[in-house]
Write an enzyme that holds these catalytic residues in place. Structure first.
Site, PDB file in Angstrom:
ATOM      1  N   LYS A 112       0.814  -1.218   0.000  1.00 45.69           N
ATOM      2  CA  LYS A 112       0.000   0.000   0.000  1.00 45.69           C
ATOM      3  C   LYS A 112       0.848   1.268   0.000  1.00 45.69           C
ATOM      4  CE  LYS A 112      -4.106  -2.285   1.319  1.00 45.69           C
ATOM      5  NZ  LYS A 112      -3.956  -3.712   1.657  1.00 45.69           N
TER       6      LYS A 112
HETATM    7  C1  LIG Z   1      -4.529  -4.732   1.151  1.00 47.97           C
HETATM    8  C2  LIG Z   1      -3.739  -5.961   1.009  1.00 47.97           C
HETATM    9  C3  LIG Z   1      -4.098  -6.943   0.084  1.00 47.97           C
HETATM   10  C4  LIG Z   1      -5.327  -6.846  -0.777  1.00 47.97           C
HETATM   11  O1  LIG Z   1      -5.250  -5.784  -1.706  1.00 47.97           O
HETATM   12  P1  LIG Z   1      -6.576  -5.253  -2.403  1.00 47.97           P
HETATM   13  O2  LIG Z   1      -6.127  -4.115  -3.262  1.00 47.97           O
HETATM   14  O3  LIG Z   1      -7.476  -4.812  -1.296  1.00 47.97           O
HETATM   15  O4  LIG Z   1      -7.137  -6.373  -3.177  1.00 47.97           O
HETATM   16  C5  LIG Z   1      -3.265  -8.044  -0.041  1.00 47.97           C
HETATM   17  N1  LIG Z   1      -2.174  -8.188   0.728  1.00 47.97           N
HETATM   18  C6  LIG Z   1      -1.811  -7.269   1.640  1.00 47.97           C
HETATM   19  C7  LIG Z   1      -0.602  -7.502   2.464  1.00 47.97           C
HETATM   20  C8  LIG Z   1      -2.570  -6.118   1.815  1.00 47.97           C
HETATM   21  O5  LIG Z   1      -2.196  -5.201   2.704  1.00 47.97           O
END
Ligand SMILES: *Cc1c(COP(=O)(O)O)cnc(C)c1O
Length: 462
Positions: A112
């Site tokens: 993120k």
């Molecule tokens: C948020 C997240 C996901 C999922 O991502 P999306 O964009 O919500 O599908 C997968 N793995 C980790 C470690 C995350 O933080």
């Protein structure tokens, strides 16, 4: 670029407006009116370019000239200077033609950061220029929270209220949020699960009066700029593996459908992607939907990949809009059905459009752990449980072994040390900048899952 709502009844916006708006006023999500095309020659020219250069080529059609090109280049440079790896998102090899794309080298150790470090810089740029202030309210299943807090902490222009489900995020995840003590950061533990947190945030956005009162803004992946920033690493990794002359496949551990949707967009923009595998844990609404066409909300089950413990998947609405050929009327009808009965059925044609692009797989807890072990034995690599979900689905769905398969590695293993230690026997260490995390004091409040209480809390703290 002009942006339109998936539900067809909110005003069209430009990039800066979309950046600050989050959810559209008709309850929909914003999307660009068209997909800009990156030509074969342009992709070829990316060979040997830096992450930042490729990022500019991929994102500038969405952003410039509204933000002047040189300013945008500066924002990209600044955003990625906080990463601990010079390649920003390096590839690592697991086996013949099998790779993981390490997306966790940012400040808070999950993918993120790739989007949110840019988003924080974009916010600061636009708000400073306009002399504006915003209130960000977000819900987190664990990783968005710390990444969002990191990207706006200390800002004079933004206050951030971050909701997490009490007791349902890992200790590392919680500490990363609650040990940030800047005055503009407000952490809230909600007595409920992630879907409750997300529903509260959506309800605030749909309360148009309150929304205007506090100048509400979003950092969840309902924010278009986040999805946009995630398109970039599909290009950088595919080019490193031979695109545009060779195809590449991806497997993406998925919760809110933001990350894998960015892969879909990369394909629409001209990147030769062979397969896109949607990998879910046992909270499998997306894999069920893609297989059967029935989108049906169930109970959220806590897993060792908690950032994907989601039943209501916001960004899936964007894909629906695309596979229904941009019909806001159809999307409104589906979403009304969802509100009334917790489910809807996708038309045969739209489902066909979806299946033409996505494969999907639900990965059990047992297979997630087994995969962490298999990968450790096979390559010595320690992967986190989210990454393992992706790798398992990749291995089960890989149709043509001549096409490189890239699993997105979405978190550093030290973020989820218990599961990793259980399988590999080693406790993954936090990187040096976070080594004292467990000694830092925490600050957060616990609130009931109640909209009135939340609104009062936000007013009191502004
Ligand atoms: C948020 C997240 C996901 C999922 O991502 P999306 O964009 O919500 O599908 C997968 N793995 C980790 C470690 C995350 O933080």
């Amino acid at each position: 670029m002009k942006y339109v709502s998936t539900r067809g009844e909110a005003p069209d916006l430009n990039f800066e407006e979309v950046l600050l708006t989050g959810l559209a006023r008709d309850g929909g999500l914003y999307l660009p009116e068209t997909w800009p095309q990156i030509s074969h020659d342009q992709i070829k020219a990316m060979a040997g370019q830096s992450y930042q250069e490729i990022a500019f080529t991929v994102m500038s059609p969405y952003v410039c000239p509204e933000i002047p090109e040189d300013d945008f280049k500066g924002l990209i440079e600044k955003a990625y200077s906080s990463f601990r790896h010079d390649a920003i998102t390096p590839l690592s090899q697991l086996d013949t033609n099998e790779w993981i794309l390490e997306l966790f080298h940012g400040p808070t150790l999950a993918f993120k950061d790739v989007a949110l470090q840019l988003l924080g810089n974009l916010f600061e740029y636009v708000l400073t220029k306009n002399g504006e202030k915003i209130t960000i309210v977000g819900a987190t299943s664990g990783d968005t929270g710390s990444a969002a807090i990191d990207c706006v902490q200390g800002s004079d222009h933004a206050q951030i209220f971050m909701l997490h489900p009490k007791g349902r995020v890992s200790d590392v995840q919680r500490k990363q949020m609650t040990t940030v003590i800047e005055d503009n950061v407000h952490n809230i533990a909600i007595e409920g699960d992630f879907d409750h947190c997300q529903a509260l945030v959506k309800a605030l956005f749909n309360d148009l009066e309150f929304r205007d009162e506090i100048n509400l803004s979003a950092v969840n992946s309902i924010n278009w700029a986040r999805v946009m920033a995630q398109i970039v690493y599909y290009f950088t990794s595919a080019v490193a593996l031979g695109a545009p002359d060779k195809k590449v496949s991806f497997s993406v551990p998925t919760g809110n459908f933001g990350d894998v949707y960015a892969g879909y967009i990369a394909k629409q923009m001209g990147l030769p992607i062979d397969q896109l595998v949607v990998a879910t844990n046992v909270n499998d609404i997306l894999s069920r939907t893609i297989k059967s066409g029935e989108y049906k909300v169930g109970e959220t089950i806590p897993t060792i990949s908690p950032s994907m413990d989601i039943q209501v998947s916001s960004n899936f609405e964007r894909l629906l809009y695309n596979v229904y050929d941009g019909s806001g009327d159809d999307i409104r009808a589906l979403m009304n059905g969802l509100n009334q009965s917790g489910q809807f059925n996708i038309s045969d044609e739209a489902l066909g459009n979806t299946k033409a692009i996505f494969d999907a797989e639900r990965v059990s807890e047992e297979n997630t752990k087994k995969t962490i072990g298999d990968v450790f034995k096979g390559s010595g690599q320690v992967v986190d449980p989210h990454t393992a979900v992706g790798i398992h689905a990749a291995r089960n769905n890989w149709k043509n072994k001549a096409v490189p398969m890239v699993s997105l590695s979405t978190a550093h293993p030290a973020k989820f040390p218990e599961a990793v230690k259980e399988v590999t026997g080693t406790h993954p260490e936090l990187p040096p900048h976070m080594a004292d995390l467990f000694d830092r004091p925490e600050k957060f409040d616990v609130l009931k899952n109640d909209m009135t209480i939340l609104k009062a809390y936000i007013r009191d703290n502004l």
